[in-house]
Scaffold this active site. Structure first.
Site, PDB file in Angstrom:
ATOM      1  N   TYR A  97       0.848  -1.193   0.000  1.00  0.00           N
ATOM      2  CA  TYR A  97       0.000   0.000   0.000  1.00  0.00           C
ATOM      3  C   TYR A  97       0.878   1.236   0.000  1.00  0.00           C
ATOM      4  O   TYR A  97       1.832   1.331   0.789  1.00  0.00           O
ATOM      5  CB  TYR A  97      -0.883   0.010   1.250  1.00  0.00           C
ATOM      6  CG  TYR A  97      -1.823   1.195   1.340  1.00  0.00           C
ATOM      7  CD1 TYR A  97      -2.868   1.356   0.427  1.00  0.00           C
ATOM      8  CD2 TYR A  97      -1.672   2.165   2.338  1.00  0.00           C
ATOM      9  CE1 TYR A  97      -3.730   2.438   0.512  1.00  0.00           C
ATOM     10  CE2 TYR A  97      -2.541   3.247   2.427  1.00  0.00           C
ATOM     11  CZ  TYR A  97      -3.565   3.377   1.514  1.00  0.00           C
ATOM     12  OH  TYR A  97      -4.418   4.455   1.599  1.00  0.00           O
ATOM     13  N   ASP A 126       9.129   2.853   0.125  1.00  0.00           N
ATOM     14  CA  ASP A 126       8.048   3.490   0.857  1.00  0.00           C
ATOM     15  C   ASP A 126       8.277   3.162   2.332  1.00  0.00           C
ATOM     16  O   ASP A 126       7.936   2.075   2.804  1.00  0.00           O
ATOM     17  CB  ASP A 126       6.700   2.956   0.377  1.00  0.00           C
ATOM     18  CG  ASP A 126       5.537   3.543   1.168  1.00  0.00           C
ATOM     19  OD1 ASP A 126       5.799   4.218   2.186  1.00  0.00           O
ATOM     20  OD2 ASP A 126       4.387   3.312   0.768  1.00  0.00           O
ATOM     21  N   LYS A 128       3.686   9.088   8.909  1.00  0.00           N
ATOM     22  CA  LYS A 128       3.514   8.501  10.242  1.00  0.00           C
ATOM     23  C   LYS A 128       4.506   9.070  11.287  1.00  0.00           C
ATOM     24  O   LYS A 128       4.341  10.221  11.673  1.00  0.00           O
ATOM     25  CB  LYS A 128       3.526   6.976  10.133  1.00  0.00           C
ATOM     26  CG  LYS A 128       2.357   6.531   9.210  1.00  0.00           C
ATOM     27  CD  LYS A 128       2.022   5.074   9.195  1.00  0.00           C
ATOM     28  CE  LYS A 128       0.695   4.854   8.470  1.00  0.00           C
ATOM     29  NZ  LYS A 128       0.754   4.102   7.241  1.00  0.00           N
TER      30      LYS A 128
HETATM   31  C1  PLP Z   1       0.087   4.563   5.873  1.00  0.00           C
HETATM   32  C2  PLP Z   1       0.863   4.276   4.650  1.00  0.00           C
HETATM   33  C3  PLP Z   1       0.792   5.108   3.518  1.00  0.00           C
HETATM   34  C4  PLP Z   1      -0.192   6.230   3.386  1.00  0.00           C
HETATM   35  O1  PLP Z   1       0.019   7.252   4.288  1.00  0.00           O
HETATM   36  P1  PLP Z   1      -1.195   8.247   4.617  1.00  0.00           P
HETATM   37  O2  PLP Z   1      -0.597   9.240   5.554  1.00  0.00           O
HETATM   38  O3  PLP Z   1      -2.285   7.418   5.190  1.00  0.00           O
HETATM   39  O4  PLP Z   1      -1.610   8.875   3.331  1.00  0.00           O
HETATM   40  C5  PLP Z   1       1.649   4.848   2.470  1.00  0.00           C
HETATM   41  N1  PLP Z   1       2.520   3.826   2.521  1.00  0.00           N
HETATM   42  C6  PLP Z   1       2.604   3.007   3.574  1.00  0.00           C
HETATM   43  C7  PLP Z   1       3.618   1.916   3.585  1.00  0.00           C
HETATM   44  C8  PLP Z   1       1.759   3.189   4.668  1.00  0.00           C
HETATM   45  O5  PLP Z   1       1.834   2.342   5.696  1.00  0.00           O
END
Ligand code: PLP
Length: 427
Positions: free
Chosen positions: A145, A240, A268
């Site tokens: 994701y 990511d 985060k």
């Molecule tokens: C949470 C998450 C996102 C998205 O971040 P948001 O602040 O919710 O837009 C993207 N990549 C990873 C790996 C995530 O865990």
């Protein structure tokens, strides 16, 4: 057995004015059933619900709260800063200070651009990779994701999987054709895509340790193999690290795996609980970004002073106490062995994946190494497990496709309480 009466009433009310009653789908409990719990306040390791119950929190706002809820240094930084004005749309010294911290803590990056979410960071990182390489296609992995921007909603993990709509309506065929799908932990699947699309692939984007199909650990040689394929084919490797960054180590997964990425995305933890995302790379790449270069990217509230103050307090706390990562990993290890022994005693088939403090439980007897094996685990059993724990004062992620996020406020007795609660589960 705890009941959540006021939460249910609040959820009904929310549903009248907010689609599905929530502002991010996984919060609605659709996959586990029932209705979500509304939070009144939180401190340290505990959530206090609108129903007057206390819960041990294993999601920590989905990761940001490394030191627990209402962490004093972050609170102090934000409240002090707020008195001086909350937004200017002009540069502040704070942005430079947070960027300096990131550059000093993270390997392989010279410059950082701040945005407001992980989604924005990933979306912008990919645009930069396309602008830098002059190529259009992107390889992503099934079950990973990267936020909800169009290019990523092709077999995305967590929320998108939970709702059974991995290809969301509204994503055009034109966008979808530029996102090529590979299988996590399968280098052959990546090679096949590269061979079929010579000199067309701008970037490979990956969660170095996947956390949005539960926790999935990269097989030995997988990330190194991606690095080699990228180098051999003029492709940028995008990590990511929205989940792993500042959670596994100060330098994130780049530090723990020793694999270098070309562009790294954060979210985060970097915002300390306020909305912050960031993408970073070496100068050669970052100089392509506006206003220095032609790749456009902007944001009215980007680098917001309250958010920068929170992020700065968070990263400073990490710098001052680097042992936080091993403490968290130790707690995750206690949790892992406790859950494993209770489930084994009950004869319940399970697989627990853990990497540092990232951990998840799949109700499957087979190894869970990619999206297909994660999806093959028992959903109904997970739902029963989730609701049993919730009824006994433990808040787990309300989806089998989410990893747990531990925080430093969590004590060993909280973990003991959690294991005790599991013992009375009768699936
Ligand atoms: C949470 C998450 C996102 C998205 O971040 P948001 O602040 O919710 O837009 C993207 N990549 C990873 C790996 C995530 O865990």
């Amino acid at each position: 057995m705890i009941v959540y009466q006021r939460s249910s009433a609040l959820f009904q009310e929310a549903n009248q004015v907010i689609p599905g009653g929530v502002n991010s789908p996984v919060r609605a409990f659709k996959s586990v059933g029932g209705t979500p719990v509304f939070v009144k306040e939180a401190k340290g390791a505990y959530l206090h619900t609108e129903d007057g119950h206390r819960l041990i929190d294993y999601i920590s706002s989905w990761g940001p709260l490394l030191f627990g809820h209402a962490y004093e240094p972050v609170l102090a930084a934000v409240t002090e800063r707020a008195k001086k004005g909350t937004s200017f749309g002009m540069p502040t010294e704070l942005e430079t200070q947070l960027a300096q911290k990131v550059v000093s803590m993270v390997p392989n990056v010279d410059k950082v651009r701040f945005v407001n979410s992980g989604t924005e960071a990933c979306m912008s990182g990919v645009r930069l990779a396309r602008g830098f390489t002059g190529r259009e296609k992107l390889i992503k992995f099934a079950g990973c994701y990267h936020g909800h921007s169009d290019a990523f909603l092709i077999q995305a993990g967590s929320g998108a999987v939970t709702f059974g709509s991995p290809n969301s309506p509204g994503v055009t065929a034109g966008t979808a054709k530029d996102t090529l799908l590979a299988e996590y932990n399968n280098l052959e699947s990546v090679k096949t895509l590269i061979d079929a699309n010579p000199e067309q692939i701008a970037a490979i984007i990956v969660e170095p340790i996947a956390g949005n199909m539960g926790c999935i650990i990269p097989a030995e040689g997988f990330l190194e193999g991606l690095r080699e394929l990228c180098d051999a084919n003029g492709i940028l490797l995008l990590f990511d690290e929205v989940m792993t960054g500042f959670r596994l180590a100060a330098g994130g997964a780049q530090e723990t795996t020793k694999v270098a990425a070309d562009i790294v995305m954060y979210g985060k933890v970097i915002g300390g609980g306020l909305p912050v995302g960031a993408f970073a790379a070496r100068t050669e790449i970052m100089q392509h970004l506006a206003p220095e270069g032609p790749v456009y990217q902007a944001g009215t509230l980007s680098g917001n002073p309250l958010a920068m103050a929170a992020g700065h307090a968070m990263l400073s706390a990490i710098e001052a106490d680097n042992k936080v990562f091993s403490r968290l990993a130790y707690k995750a290890e206690l949790l892992e062995s406790g859950i494993h022994s209770v489930l084994s005693e009950k004869g319940i088939a399970h697989t627990i994946n853990r990497y540092g403090s990232m951990i998840s439980v799949h109700f499957s007897e087979d190894p869970v190494v990619n999206f297909a094996t994660a999806a093959a685990a028992s959903g109904p059993r997970f739902n029963s497990y989730f609701h049993h724990m919730l009824a006994n004062g433990v808040y787990l992620p309300p989806s089998a496709f989410e990893a747990y996020f531990l925080n430093d406020a969590l004590s060993e007795s909280d973990i003991d309480f959690t294991i005790e609660a599991l013992k009375s589960w009768n699936p």
